[in-house]
Write a protein that holds these residues in place. Structure first.
Motif: not given
Length: 257
Positions: A35, A39, A88, A91-92, A94-99, A101
Motif C-alpha cells: 500500500y 497526503y 481526506s 477517503s484514501l 476507502v479508495k484503496e479498499s474499493r480498488d 476489493k
C-alpha cells in the motif's frame, strides 16, 4: 517507508501564510500486500487543533471523577474536533479498499499495519526533566529517556489528537489507538480504546470476527485487541504479559451494528 517532506509555503492573503506538509507512507500488510498513501496536512489546522486540545484537557482534568471518565471525555472531544480534518486520509483508505476489493477484516488490517509502520515516539505531558524526577528510577519511561530515544514532551494528557499525529507522525500507544479509532469510526467499523493502569498501556480494539486472540465483549460484540506500537501484531494479538482482561478498561467504544 515513511517520508515527511519540507513544508511548502501557501499565501492565504497579503498578511496570512500557511504551510502545507506532505507525507508519503508505504507499507505491507500481514500478507505482503503493498500500500502507499500520500497526503498532506496544514500547519494552521495543526495549531488550531493544538489550542483546542490544551483547553479541553485542562477543563476535563479538573472536572472528571476518575481516569476512565477523563480519558473518555478527552478522547471523544479530540476525535470530534478532528473528524472533518481527517476526511481526506479516510477517503484514501476507502479508495484503496474499493480498488483492491477488500472486506472489513482486510480493511482493518490495512489501517492497522499503516499505523504500525509509523516509527514509535513517546508522548508525555511533562518536560523530560520533570518526568525523570517524578517517575521511579526503574520505570519504562525513565529507561526510555536514559536510552535517549525520541520523545514529544509537554503534550496535554500525554496524547496527541488524530490530526496532530497525522501532521507530525509522532505517537505512542494511546495516540495511535486514538487515530485508529477515529479512522474506523469514519469507515463504520466497530472499534474501541482499551486503557490499563496496571500495564501503563493502551491498545485498540476491533469489533470484527477475527476468530481468535484476546478480546473483550462489549454490549454483546467481541472486540479483539491489537497492539499498534510494533509491527507484526495481528488483530487479536497483544504482549503475553498483558493478556489479563481484568486489567483492561474500555475508555471509548463504538458498535456499528
Amino acid at each position: 517507508m515513511v517520508k515527511i517532506f519540507e513544508p511548502r509555503i501557501i499565501k492565504l492573503d497579503a498578511e496570512k501564510t500557511d504551510y502545507l506538509v506532505e507525507k508519503d507512507i508505504q507499507w505491507f500488510d500481514f500478507f505482503a500486500n503493498f500500500y502507499e498513501i500520500k497526503y498532506h496536512t496544514r500547519y494552521l489546522s495543526f495549531i488550531e487543533t493544538k489550542q483546542n486540545h490544551k483547553i479541553i484537557e485542562y477543563n476535563f482534568r479538573y472536572n472528571t471523577k476518575n481516569p476512565i471518565e477523563f480519558y473518555n471525555k478527552l478522547y471523544q472531544n479530540l476525535i470530534e474536533f478532528d473528524k472533518q480534518k481527517i476526511d481526506s486520509i479516510t477517503s484514501l483508505f476507502v479508495k484503496e479498499s474499493r480498488d483492491k476489493k477488500l472486506n472489513q477484516l482486510q480493511i482493518a488490517e490495512m489501517v492497522t499495519t499503516f499505523i504500525q509502520e509509523i516509527p514509535y515516539v513517546l508522548v508525555h505531558q511533562n518536560t523530560c526533566k520533570q518526568l525523570m524526577e517524578l517517575e521511579p528510577s526503574d520505570s519504562y519511561l525513565v529507561k526510555y529517556h536514559l536510552e535517549k530515544k525520541p520523545c514529544l514532551p509537554n503534550i496535554p494528557g500525554g496524547v496527541q489528537s488524530p490530526y496532530e499525529f497525522l501532521h507530525n507522525l509522532k505517537g505512542d500507544c494511546d495516540t495511535r489507538s486514538l487515530l485508529g479509532y477515529a479512522i474506523f469510526k469514519k469507515l463504520n467499523i466497530s472499534s474501541s480504546i482499551w486503557v490499563s493502569e496496571v500495564y501503563g498501556h493502551c491498545v485498540l480494539g476491533i469489533g470484527l470476527p477475527v476468530g481468535n486472540g484476546v478480546y473483550k465483549s462489549i454490549d454483546g460484540l467481541k472486540h479483539y485487541a491489537v497492539e499498534l506500537t510494533n509491527k507484526g501484531f495481528r488483530l487479536g494479538m497483544i504482549s503475553p504479559e498483558q493478556r489479563d482482561i481484568s486489567n483492561w478498561d474500555i475508555a471509548l467504544y463504538l458498535n456499528t451494528f
